[in-house]
Design a protein around this motif. Sequence first.
Motif, PDB file in Angstrom:
ATOM      1  N   ALA A 136       0.830  -1.208   0.000  1.00  0.00           N
ATOM      2  CA  ALA A 136       0.000   0.000   0.000  1.00  0.00           C
ATOM      3  C   ALA A 136       0.865   1.259   0.000  1.00  0.00           C
ATOM      4  CB  ALA A 136      -0.928  -0.005   1.212  1.00  0.00           C
ATOM      5  N   ILE A 137       1.959   1.239   0.765  1.00  0.00           N
ATOM      6  CA  ILE A 137       2.857   2.402   0.794  1.00  0.00           C
ATOM      7  C   ILE A 137       3.546   2.561  -0.551  1.00  0.00           C
ATOM      8  CG2 ILE A 137       4.846   3.454   1.926  1.00  0.00           C
ATOM      9  CD1 ILE A 137       4.129   1.864   4.447  1.00  0.00           C
ATOM     10  N   ASP A 138       4.023   1.447  -1.107  1.00  0.00           N
ATOM     11  CA  ASP A 138       4.667   1.502  -2.424  1.00  0.00           C
ATOM     12  C   ASP A 138       3.697   1.979  -3.499  1.00  0.00           C
ATOM     13  OD1 ASP A 138       7.270   0.788  -1.810  1.00  0.00           O
ATOM     14  OD2 ASP A 138       6.898  -1.356  -2.013  1.00  0.00           O
ATOM     15  N   ALA A 139       2.445   1.524  -3.420  1.00  0.00           N
ATOM     16  CA  ALA A 139       1.448   1.903  -4.423  1.00  0.00           C
ATOM     17  C   ALA A 139       1.221   3.413  -4.420  1.00  0.00           C
ATOM     18  CB  ALA A 139       0.134   1.168  -4.163  1.00  0.00           C
ATOM     19  N   TYR A 140       1.190   4.008  -3.231  1.00  0.00           N
ATOM     20  CA  TYR A 140       1.019   5.457  -3.110  1.00  0.00           C
ATOM     21  C   TYR A 140       2.173   6.189  -3.787  1.00  0.00           C
ATOM     22  CZ  TYR A 140       1.234  10.046  -0.817  1.00  0.00           C
ATOM     23  OH  TYR A 140       1.335  11.394  -0.564  1.00  0.00           O
ATOM     24  N   TYR A 141       3.393   5.789  -3.473  1.00  0.00           N
ATOM     25  CA  TYR A 141       4.578   6.452  -4.034  1.00  0.00           C
ATOM     26  C   TYR A 141       4.603   6.329  -5.555  1.00  0.00           C
ATOM     27  CZ  TYR A 141       9.494   7.567  -4.852  1.00  0.00           C
ATOM     28  OH  TYR A 141      10.660   8.130  -5.318  1.00  0.00           O
ATOM     29  N   GLU A 142       4.372   5.121  -6.044  1.00  0.00           N
ATOM     30  CA  GLU A 142       4.459   4.901  -7.489  1.00  0.00           C
ATOM     31  C   GLU A 142       3.343   5.621  -8.243  1.00  0.00           C
ATOM     32  OE1 GLU A 142       4.442   0.687  -7.785  1.00  0.00           O
ATOM     33  OE2 GLU A 142       6.432   0.451  -6.869  1.00  0.00           O
ATOM     34  N   ALA A 143       2.132   5.603  -7.688  1.00  0.00           N
ATOM     35  CA  ALA A 143       0.995   6.205  -8.389  1.00  0.00           C
ATOM     36  C   ALA A 143       1.068   7.721  -8.410  1.00  0.00           C
ATOM     37  CB  ALA A 143      -0.317   5.755  -7.737  1.00  0.00           C
ATOM     38  N   ILE A 144       1.534   8.330  -7.311  1.00  0.00           N
ATOM     39  CA  ILE A 144       1.508   9.791  -7.212  1.00  0.00           C
ATOM     40  C   ILE A 144       2.871  10.398  -7.532  1.00  0.00           C
ATOM     41  CG2 ILE A 144       0.894  11.755  -5.775  1.00  0.00           C
ATOM     42  CD1 ILE A 144      -1.375   9.713  -6.433  1.00  0.00           C
ATOM     43  N   ARG A 212       5.942  17.373  -4.951  1.00  0.00           N
ATOM     44  CA  ARG A 212       6.549  16.039  -4.954  1.00  0.00           C
ATOM     45  C   ARG A 212       7.361  15.817  -3.683  1.00  0.00           C
ATOM     46  NH1 ARG A 212       8.742  14.285 -10.891  1.00  0.00           N
ATOM     47  NH2 ARG A 212       8.283  12.201 -10.104  1.00  0.00           N
ATOM     48  N   SER A 213       8.024  16.859  -3.211  1.00  0.00           N
ATOM     49  CA  SER A 213       8.770  16.735  -1.959  1.00  0.00           C
ATOM     50  C   SER A 213       7.825  16.408  -0.804  1.00  0.00           C
ATOM     51  CB  SER A 213       9.523  18.035  -1.666  1.00  0.00           C
ATOM     52  OG  SER A 213      10.526  18.268  -2.624  1.00  0.00           O
TER      53      SER A 213
END
Length: 355
Positions: A136-144, A212-213
């Motif tokens: 779930a954490i990875d999905a957030y980073y990759e999607a946004i 992004r930061s």
Amino acid sequence: MEKTMKALASGAIVLALALTLTACNGGGQAPVDTAGESVASQTVEAGTPEAVLEDIQADFNDTAQNLYDEQEKMFESVGDSYEDYKENKDQVQNWYNLAVSETEALGERVQENSRVYFQAVIDTVDLTDEKAVEDAIDAYYEAIYEDAYDDYYDAVYEDAFDAAYDQYYDGILSDAIDADYNYSEVSELMSAEYKACADARSDVYEAIADARSAVYEINSDAWSAFYDDEFTMDEIFRESVVDVQADGDSSPEDNGDADDAPKQVENTSGVSADFKATMDEYEAFFNEYADFMNAYSADPSSPELLARYSDMMAQYSEVMAALEGIDEDSLSTDDYAYYTEVMARITAKLAEVGQ
């Protein structure tokens, strides 16, 4: 767990390079299919984590499409002749202002909607399932951070501003220079148009970089909360605490000699000597690279800088390839900690390029 520091550093490095090398110059705009209206500033509805991410990504698409649509209206309203441009140039500036304000507002919505996403994760994901939380954490980073902002950067910072440049500076005004118009007047308008385009483009870049930061910081705090077994909203979105004195001076309290105040010293005692030397070498290169690109941005016609340009770009490619070749999962705890410190410093240094 898949570490994401390398993705952050690569993205920041690429953006810094793009800011320096991409002047407000020519290109093509993606086609516009529908009429657009201002994007409403609202929080996405709660739902599954996947649905929330889809809604956030849709907000990016809607914002970019709105700017395309408003630009098409502006092109039509301003007109195609030099006289039209002189009379209606304020409308061009209005679109530049809109691009900046919409990008800034998008960043604010992303932060608000990030709360909705992680609340959905907490509400719907089994927090004892480590793999599910990591995903779930990875999905957030990759999607946004990666997909949505990469696409928005291409659509607005590059394509939309390229279209404006082509239409006015490199189109109507450039043609007017060759026609029977007052040269001084046209030249002044060209300078003003170039500056307006470049300033707005720079502001859009800054808004994207700042947002992004913020996304990266949220992502980092989510990982920290996960590792600390405190995966709660308060931990993921905790506020930074800064000790600032009443007079605004953030220096140590005046209760003794400033030289006696504790100093933060980088602890590298457990880092392998070879790895530290390698990372120090990479950092030294990027310090040199940032200084060079700042000088080049200030004086792109310098013969000395032009002579060094190809070699600097070749070194940049080599060092980037070397960094991307580092297997983070094989690093010791101390080596990985030093790796993240150096990459953070490199990212901060490159964020200053072109400013």
